[in-house]
Motif scaffolding. Structure first.
Motif, PDB file in Angstrom:
ATOM      1  N   LEU A  13      10.830  -8.164 -14.428  1.00  0.00           N
ATOM      2  CA  LEU A  13      11.173  -7.316 -14.469  1.00  0.00           C
ATOM      3  C   LEU A  13       9.856  -6.827 -14.960  1.00  0.00           C
ATOM      4  O   LEU A  13       8.864  -5.367 -14.572  1.00  0.00           O
ATOM      5  CB  LEU A  13      11.602  -6.541 -15.984  1.00  0.00           C
ATOM      6  CG  LEU A  13      11.749  -6.035 -16.785  1.00  0.00           C
ATOM      7  CD1 LEU A  13      11.775  -4.538 -15.871  1.00  0.00           C
ATOM      8  CD2 LEU A  13      12.499  -5.700 -18.290  1.00  0.00           C
ATOM      9  N   ILE A  14       8.801  -7.816 -15.647  1.00  0.00           N
ATOM     10  CA  ILE A  14       7.064  -7.270 -16.435  1.00  0.00           C
ATOM     11  C   ILE A  14       6.189  -7.374 -15.343  1.00  0.00           C
ATOM     12  O   ILE A  14       5.876  -6.348 -15.642  1.00  0.00           O
ATOM     13  CB  ILE A  14       6.705  -8.308 -17.367  1.00  0.00           C
ATOM     14  CG1 ILE A  14       7.632  -8.841 -18.868  1.00  0.00           C
ATOM     15  CG2 ILE A  14       5.472  -8.657 -17.707  1.00  0.00           C
ATOM     16  CD1 ILE A  14       7.805  -9.971 -19.546  1.00  0.00           C
ATOM     17  N   VAL A  20       3.755  -1.213 -11.219  1.00  0.00           N
ATOM     18  CA  VAL A  20       4.518   0.381 -10.609  1.00  0.00           C
ATOM     19  C   VAL A  20       4.809   1.472 -12.362  1.00  0.00           C
ATOM     20  O   VAL A  20       4.416   2.536 -11.412  1.00  0.00           O
ATOM     21  CB  VAL A  20       6.172   0.322 -10.443  1.00  0.00           C
ATOM     22  CG1 VAL A  20       6.455   1.494  -9.745  1.00  0.00           C
ATOM     23  CG2 VAL A  20       6.024  -1.074  -9.078  1.00  0.00           C
ATOM     24  N   GLY A  21       5.113   0.738 -12.872  1.00  0.00           N
ATOM     25  CA  GLY A  21       5.226   1.919 -14.294  1.00  0.00           C
ATOM     26  C   GLY A  21       3.710   2.640 -14.320  1.00  0.00           C
ATOM     27  O   GLY A  21       3.622   3.466 -14.804  1.00  0.00           O
ATOM     28  N   PHE A  22       3.277   1.433 -14.783  1.00  0.00           N
ATOM     29  CA  PHE A  22       1.893   1.480 -15.398  1.00  0.00           C
ATOM     30  C   PHE A  22       0.703   1.748 -14.351  1.00  0.00           C
ATOM     31  O   PHE A  22      -0.529   2.401 -14.839  1.00  0.00           O
ATOM     32  CB  PHE A  22       1.134   1.077 -16.432  1.00  0.00           C
ATOM     33  CG  PHE A  22       2.326   0.464 -17.895  1.00  0.00           C
ATOM     34  CD1 PHE A  22       1.763   1.489 -18.717  1.00  0.00           C
ATOM     35  CD2 PHE A  22       2.861   0.698 -17.455  1.00  0.00           C
ATOM     36  CE1 PHE A  22       2.100   1.906 -19.623  1.00  0.00           C
ATOM     37  CE2 PHE A  22       3.589  -0.198 -19.014  1.00  0.00           C
ATOM     38  CZ  PHE A  22       3.048   0.852 -20.160  1.00  0.00           C
ATOM     39  N   GLY A  23       0.909   1.440 -12.881  1.00  0.00           N
ATOM     40  CA  GLY A  23      -0.522   1.356 -11.808  1.00  0.00           C
ATOM     41  C   GLY A  23      -1.402   0.069 -11.699  1.00  0.00           C
ATOM     42  O   GLY A  23      -2.224   0.371 -11.438  1.00  0.00           O
ATOM     43  N   SER A 136      11.979   2.120 -10.380  1.00  0.00           N
ATOM     44  CA  SER A 136      10.852   2.503 -10.249  1.00  0.00           C
ATOM     45  C   SER A 136      11.009   3.810  -9.612  1.00  0.00           C
ATOM     46  O   SER A 136       9.438   3.875  -9.172  1.00  0.00           O
ATOM     47  CB  SER A 136      11.271   1.266  -8.855  1.00  0.00           C
ATOM     48  OG  SER A 136      10.957  -0.310  -9.603  1.00  0.00           O
ATOM     49  N   SER A 137      11.985   4.664  -9.393  1.00  0.00           N
ATOM     50  CA  SER A 137      11.384   5.699  -8.989  1.00  0.00           C
ATOM     51  C   SER A 137      11.114   6.630 -10.261  1.00  0.00           C
ATOM     52  O   SER A 137      10.569   8.011  -9.886  1.00  0.00           O
ATOM     53  CB  SER A 137      12.517   6.449  -7.862  1.00  0.00           C
ATOM     54  OG  SER A 137      13.697   5.740  -8.919  1.00  0.00           O
ATOM     55  N   ASP A 138      11.361   6.427 -11.076  1.00  0.00           N
ATOM     56  CA  ASP A 138      11.478   6.890 -12.348  1.00  0.00           C
ATOM     57  C   ASP A 138       9.393   6.953 -12.784  1.00  0.00           C
ATOM     58  O   ASP A 138       8.717   6.119 -13.037  1.00  0.00           O
ATOM     59  CB  ASP A 138      11.280   6.058 -13.710  1.00  0.00           C
ATOM     60  CG  ASP A 138      13.674   6.648 -13.130  1.00  0.00           C
ATOM     61  OD1 ASP A 138      13.667   6.903 -12.876  1.00  0.00           O
ATOM     62  OD2 ASP A 138      14.160   5.508 -14.473  1.00  0.00           O
ATOM     63  N   CYS A 139       9.527   8.235 -13.817  1.00  0.00           N
ATOM     64  CA  CYS A 139       8.470   8.362 -13.767  1.00  0.00           C
ATOM     65  C   CYS A 139       8.082   7.637 -15.454  1.00  0.00           C
ATOM     66  O   CYS A 139       8.653   7.633 -16.111  1.00  0.00           O
ATOM     67  CB  CYS A 139       8.066  10.229 -13.764  1.00  0.00           C
ATOM     68  SG  CYS A 139       6.186  10.478 -15.323  1.00  0.00           S
TER      69      CYS A 139
END
Length: 499
Positions: A13-14, A20-23, A136-139
Motif C-alpha cells: 500500500l505504501i 501512484v498517489g504522490f508520483g 489508484s484511479s483517484d486524485c
C-alpha cells in the motif's frame, strides 16, 4: 531496535500511494515514512475508539513482515524544532484517551513502550482505512482534501480577500446608519464565521447605549440582510454585529466539527455532557444536562430540531450509566437509527407514552424513598426522557402534562432529566412547565411571539434555520450552529460506542 514495523501488505500500500498517489518512483525523492504520516493524520481525524476496543484488531491489514521504522522518521523525534512534532503527537493521543490512560495509570509521555503501543494502533488503522478508501484511479490531492481536512494558503488567501472586500462594504453601511441616528461607532476588528460577516464595534458615547440598542433592532432593514447585534462579553460599550451571508456561502458543519466537539467534551468533567455545535467564534459549545437540569428545544419545520436531538443522543450515550427514552409521534421513524441500541427505548404511541411517564414519576418517588432510607443516588442510572413533539402529545393526552410537571419540579436530584421538543411553542402548552424548566434551545421559530415564549425575548424568528440556534443555559444566551451527521455517520458513531 525498530519503533514500528509494517507487514508486507502495508508495504505494498505504501508503495502504491508513494508512486501512484504522490508520483514518486524513488524512495530517495519521497521516503516511505511520509505515507505513515498520512495514515497517522487520517487516524487522528477518525471517530474515537476506546483503547480496549476490539475494533483496533479488525481495522488493520494482515500480512507477513515488511519493514522497520523509527520515531525519528514517523514523528521527527530528535530532529530540530521545525521537524520534531513527537510531543505534539503524544499530546493529541493523550487528549483522545485521557480518561482511559489516567484510569489505568499509563503515562505515554514517559513510558515509551505504552506510547509506541498506542501510536502503532493509530498508524495501522490509518493504513487500513487508506487501503479501503483510496483507489489508484483517484486524485490523491482530492483524497487528502476529503479525508485530512486540509486547507491551502493560496485558496485561503483568495477567500480572505473576497471576504475582506465584502466586510468593508458592510461596515460602511453600518457606520452610515448609526451616524444618521447621531451615534458614533468605531471598528474594533472584523471576522468571518460559518454563516456571518462579523463587525466588532465600540460605541464611543456610553450615554447612548440604550438608544444604540433600540436603533439596532432596525439595522437589518438598512443592510438588507438578517442582522444580530449582541454585546461583547467582558468589554464595555463593545458589540458584535453579525450580518448573515447568502446561503450559498454558508460553511456547513458535519463530522469534523462533531469530532472537535467530542474532544472538547473529553476535557470536561461532565456527568451528562452534550456538544451542541460551534459558536460564532468557531469554538465548540458544550454543556452538562445534569446542571440545566431539564431542557426545552423548540424550532419550526426545517430548523434542525430533530438533527440536534440526534447529536445530543450520541453525546449522552458517551456518558456513564445513562438510559434514554424517546417519545416519537411518528412511530419511531425519526429516530430509527437508534432502534437497536440497548440503552435506548423508543416509544411509538401515546398510550405507551403515558405509561412510561407515569412510571417515571413512580420511579422518582421510589428513589427519594430509598435515599431517605440510607441508599445513595450514586448507584442509580441517569434516566433521560426526550419528547420529540410535546404539543402533539399534550393535545392527544392532556393528562400527561401533570406528570411532566411533577417531574420538572422534583426529578432533578433523583437523576431523571427531561428534554422536551416542540415545533410550535405556545403559552397554553408550556404553562406550568416553563417555570420549572429555565434552560432552552431555540432554533428558528415562525414568529416573534414563539421566540418570546421559549426565550422570553425576541430573536429566534430571525435565525437562519438548518441548525442555527440560541442556547439559554442559566442566564447566558449563546448563538450556536449545530452539526449535521448523515444516517451512515450516525451508524458509525454507534458502532464505535458498541465496542
Amino acid at each position: 531496535m525498530a519503533d514500528f514495523s509494517t507487514n508486507h501488505r502495508e508495504e505494498l500500500l505504501i508503495d502504491r500511494v508513494r508512486k501512484v498517489g504522490f508520483g514518486y518512483d524513488e524512495e530517495s525523492e519521497f521516503p516511505k515514512y511520509f505515507v505513515l504520516r498520512v495514515a497517522l493524520a487520517w487516524a487522528l481525524n477518525a471517530p474515537h475508539l476506546p483503547l480496549e476496543s476490539m475494533e483496533w484488531e479488525r481495522k488493520r491489514l494482515e500480512g507477513d513482515k515488511g519493514k522497520e521504522y523509527h520515531l525519528e522518521q514517523i514523528t521527527g523525534k530528535g530532529k530540530d524544532k521545525k521537524e520534531d512534532f513527537d510531543l505534539l503527537i503524544r499530546s493529541m493521543l493523550y487528549i483522545k484517551h485521557k480518561e482511559e490512560l489516567d484510569r489505568d495509570k499509563k503515562d505515554i509521555f514517559s513510558d515509551e513502550k505504552e506510547y509506541l503501543k498506542v501510536l502503532s494502533r493509530y498508524i495501522q488503522r490509518g493504513l487500513y482505512e487508506l487501503d479501503n478508501t483510496y483507489k489508484s484511479s483517484d486524485c490523491f490531492y482530492q483524497w487528502c482534501l476529503d479525508n485530512l481536512h486540509l486547507s491551502f494558503k493560496q485558496e485561503r488567501q483568495i477567500e480572505e480577500n473576497t471576504q475582506t472586500n465584502s466586510r468593508k462594504d458592510y461596515f460602511s453601511k453600518i457606520q452610515s446608519y448609526y451616524k444618521k441616528q447621531g451615534i458614533e461607532i468605531k471598528l474594533m476588528n472584523e471576522e468571518d464565521s460559518y454563516r456571518h460577516h462579523i463587525c466588532n464595534i465600540e460605541l464611543l458615547d456610553s450615554d447612548k447605549i440604550q438608544f444604540f440598542e433600540n436603533k439596532s433592532q432596525y439595522l437589518d432593514k438598512e443592510i438588507g440582510e438578517s442582522v444580530s447585534v449582541d454585546p461583547r462579553k467582558g468589554l464595555s460599550k463593545a458589540y458584535s454585529i453579525q450580518i448573515a451571508k447568502p446561503q450559498t456561502q454558508w460553511q456547513n458543519l458535519g463530522l469534523k466539527e462533531f469530532q472537535q466537539g467530542l474532544l472538547s467534551l473529553q476535557r470536561q468533567n461532565y456527568a451528562l455532557g452534550v456538544f451542541a455545535g460551534m459558536n460564532v467564534d468557531k469554538e465548540p459549545f458544550c454543556f452538562d444536562l445534569k446542571d440545566t437540569p431539564h431542557l426545552f428545544v423548540a424550532g419550526t419545520t426545517g430548523s434542525g430540531k430533530s438533527v440536534f436531538l440526534k447529536t445530543m443522543i450520541l453525546c449522552l450515550l458517551r456518558n456513564k450509566n445513562v438510559e434514554i427514552a424517546i417519545i416519537d409521534p411518528k412511530r419511531g421513524v425519526s429516530f430509527r437509527e437508534f432502534e437497536n441500541i440497548k440503552s435506548i427505548y423508543i416509544i411509538k404511541d401515546n398510550e405507551s407514552a403515558i405509561q412510561y411517564v407515569e412510571g417515571l414519576v413512580t420511579l422518582m418517588d421510589e428513589r427519594y424513598e430509598h435515599v431517605a432510607s440510607g441508599d445513595s443516588f450514586d448507584n442509580m442510572p441517569y434516566k433521560i426522557l426526550i419528547v420529540d413533539e410535546l404539543n402533539d402529545l399534550i393535545d392527544e393526552k392532556p393528562q400527561i402534562k401533570g406528570s411532566l410537571k411533577r417531574l420538572a419540579q422534583k426529578a432533578r436530584e433523583s437523576k431523571i432529566h427531561l428534554v422536551l421538543g416542540t415545533q410550535r411553542p405556545d403559552g397554553t402548552t408550556l404553562r406550568g412547565l416553563k417555570t420549572n424548566i429555565p434552560s432552552s434551545i431555540a432554533l428558528q421559530t415562525k414568529n416573534v411571539n414563539e421566540s418570546k415564549i421559549i426565550l422570553d425575548k425576541a430573536g429566534a424568528e430571525k435565525l437562519l434555520g438548518k441548525g442555527d440556534m440560541f442556547i439559554q443555559v442559566g442566564s447566558a444566551l449563546s448563538r450556536v450552529f449545530g452539526v449535521y451527521l448523515s444516517e451512515e455517520e450516525i451508524q458509525k458513531q454507534l458502532e464505535v460506542l458498541n465496542h
